[in-house]
Design a protein around this motif. Structure first.
Motif, mmCIF file in Angstrom:
data_model
loop_
_atom_site.group_PDB
_atom_site.id
_atom_site.type_symbol
_atom_site.label_atom_id
_atom_site.label_comp_id
_atom_site.label_asym_id
_atom_site.label_seq_id
_atom_site.Cartn_x
_atom_site.Cartn_y
_atom_site.Cartn_z
ATOM 1 N N ALA A 1 0.875 -1.172 0.000
ATOM 2 C CA ALA A 1 0.000 0.000 0.000
ATOM 3 C C ALA A 1 0.913 1.222 0.000
ATOM 4 C CB ALA A 1 -0.898 -0.004 1.233
ATOM 5 N N GLY A 2 0.333 2.384 -0.084
ATOM 6 C CA GLY A 2 1.131 3.601 -0.041
ATOM 7 C C GLY A 2 1.907 3.816 -1.322
ATOM 8 N N SER A 3 3.017 4.503 -1.185
ATOM 9 C CA SER A 3 3.855 4.849 -2.335
ATOM 10 C C SER A 3 5.284 4.391 -2.059
ATOM 11 C CB SER A 3 3.836 6.369 -2.537
ATOM 12 O OG SER A 3 4.458 7.004 -1.426
ATOM 13 N N PRO A 4 6.129 4.379 -3.084
ATOM 14 C CA PRO A 4 7.529 4.019 -2.828
ATOM 15 C C PRO A 4 8.193 4.957 -1.802
ATOM 16 C CG PRO A 4 7.076 3.899 -5.169
ATOM 17 C CD PRO A 4 5.854 4.514 -4.516
ATOM 18 N N VAL B 1 1.689 -1.597 3.905
ATOM 19 C CA VAL B 1 1.129 -2.915 3.594
ATOM 20 C C VAL B 1 -0.304 -2.950 4.108
ATOM 21 C CG1 VAL B 1 3.310 -4.183 3.574
ATOM 22 C CG2 VAL B 1 2.070 -3.931 5.717
ATOM 23 N N ARG B 2 -1.073 -3.921 3.581
ATOM 24 C CA ARG B 2 -2.471 -4.060 3.977
ATOM 25 C C ARG B 2 -2.765 -5.516 4.341
ATOM 26 N NH1 ARG B 2 -6.287 -3.342 -0.246
ATOM 27 N NH2 ARG B 2 -4.841 -4.544 -1.481
ATOM 28 N N TYR B 3 -3.674 -5.680 5.272
ATOM 29 C CA TYR B 3 -4.258 -6.998 5.508
ATOM 30 C C TYR B 3 -5.688 -6.820 5.991
ATOM 31 C CZ TYR B 3 -3.430 -7.040 10.652
ATOM 32 O OH TYR B 3 -3.433 -6.786 12.002
ATOM 33 N N VAL B 4 -6.502 -7.829 5.736
ATOM 34 C CA VAL B 4 -7.903 -7.811 6.134
ATOM 35 C C VAL B 4 -8.098 -8.854 7.222
ATOM 36 C CG1 VAL B 4 -8.590 -9.401 4.283
ATOM 37 C CG2 VAL B 4 -10.298 -7.885 5.308
ATOM 38 N N GLU B 5 -9.002 -8.557 8.126
ATOM 39 C CA GLU B 5 -9.254 -9.430 9.269
ATOM 40 C C GLU B 5 -10.767 -9.579 9.453
ATOM 41 O OE1 GLU B 5 -7.638 -9.382 13.844
ATOM 42 O OE2 GLU B 5 -8.101 -7.458 12.924
ATOM 43 N N LEU C 1 -0.503 3.549 8.394
ATOM 44 C CA LEU C 1 0.130 4.278 7.298
ATOM 45 C C LEU C 1 -0.175 5.767 7.399
ATOM 46 C CD1 LEU C 1 1.855 4.035 4.742
ATOM 47 C CD2 LEU C 1 -0.269 3.732 3.448
ATOM 48 N N ASP C 2 -1.399 6.097 7.801
ATOM 49 C CA ASP C 2 -1.802 7.491 7.988
ATOM 50 C C ASP C 2 -2.050 7.713 9.478
ATOM 51 O OD1 ASP C 2 -2.872 10.026 8.024
ATOM 52 O OD2 ASP C 2 -4.579 9.546 6.735
ATOM 53 N N PRO C 3 -1.036 8.174 10.218
ATOM 54 C CA PRO C 3 -1.188 8.310 11.672
ATOM 55 C C PRO C 3 -2.211 9.371 12.080
ATOM 56 C CG PRO C 3 0.896 9.233 10.952
ATOM 57 C CD PRO C 3 0.276 8.581 9.758
ATOM 58 N N ASP C 4 -2.591 10.255 11.158
ATOM 59 C CA ASP C 4 -3.569 11.294 11.482
ATOM 60 C C ASP C 4 -5.009 10.815 11.372
ATOM 61 O OD1 ASP C 4 -1.506 13.132 11.942
ATOM 62 O OD2 ASP C 4 -1.442 13.696 9.818
ATOM 63 N N ASN C 5 -5.213 9.636 10.797
ATOM 64 C CA ASN C 5 -6.552 9.089 10.635
ATOM 65 C C ASN C 5 -6.858 8.180 11.820
ATOM 66 O OD1 ASN C 5 -8.921 7.828 9.888
ATOM 67 N ND2 ASN C 5 -8.285 7.468 7.784
ATOM 68 N N GLU C 6 -7.605 8.696 12.789
ATOM 69 C CA GLU C 6 -7.901 7.937 14.006
ATOM 70 C C GLU C 6 -8.692 6.664 13.720
ATOM 71 O OE1 GLU C 6 -9.521 10.189 17.225
ATOM 72 O OE2 GLU C 6 -8.125 11.835 16.904
#
Length: 141
Positions: free
Chosen positions: A26-29, A34-38, A70-75
């Protein structure tokens, strides 16, 4: 065997055990993630969470639950983004797969997505395909 056949994935959920699936980069270079689903059984229903994390791992550190968002500002993403809630384990799997691109035959027991992440690391963090040459699921819309 790492992957759960569908009856075993459904059985784990019915017994109150979470299952998960590593979804790749996920994200950019410049800001890799990374992503995972649970899918998590909670009382009488099943919650589906998408985790989008900063890729801070290395050969001796692959514990995805310890990675920062990845986005620490998104609670909302601090503990994973709740995508949906379903009353039935089969519906929860279908919803998770539709929402994230997860694949039916690649679910693992809780805590084992980090093994998939470790394979990803060993393969050099491929951006287009998983270590077995299959395309990563697309980002959810």
């Amino acid at each position: 065997m790492r992957y759960l056949a569908e009856p075993f994935a459904l059985g784990a959920l019915r017994r109150g055990r979470a299952i998960e699936q590593f979804l790749g980069p996920a994200g950019s270079p410049e800001h890799p993630g990374v992503r995972y689903v649970e899918v998590v059984p909670v009382s009488t229903h099943y919650e589906i969470f998408l985790h989008t994390l900063e890729d801070v791992g290395h050969e001796t550190f692959a514990d995805l639950v310890e990675f920062p968002p990845l986005d620490p500002d998104n609670e909302e993403e601090e503990f994973g983004l709740l995508l949906a809630t379903r009353d039935d384990p089969h519906a929860a799997l279908e919803t998770a797969e539709e929402a994230t691109g997860a694949v039916r035959g690649k679910w693992v027991n809780a805590g084992l997505a980090q093994d998939e992440y470790h394979d990803y690391l060993s393969a050099g963090r491929p951006r287009k395909t998983d270590p077995h040459g299959h395309p990563w699921p697309p980002f959810p819309s």
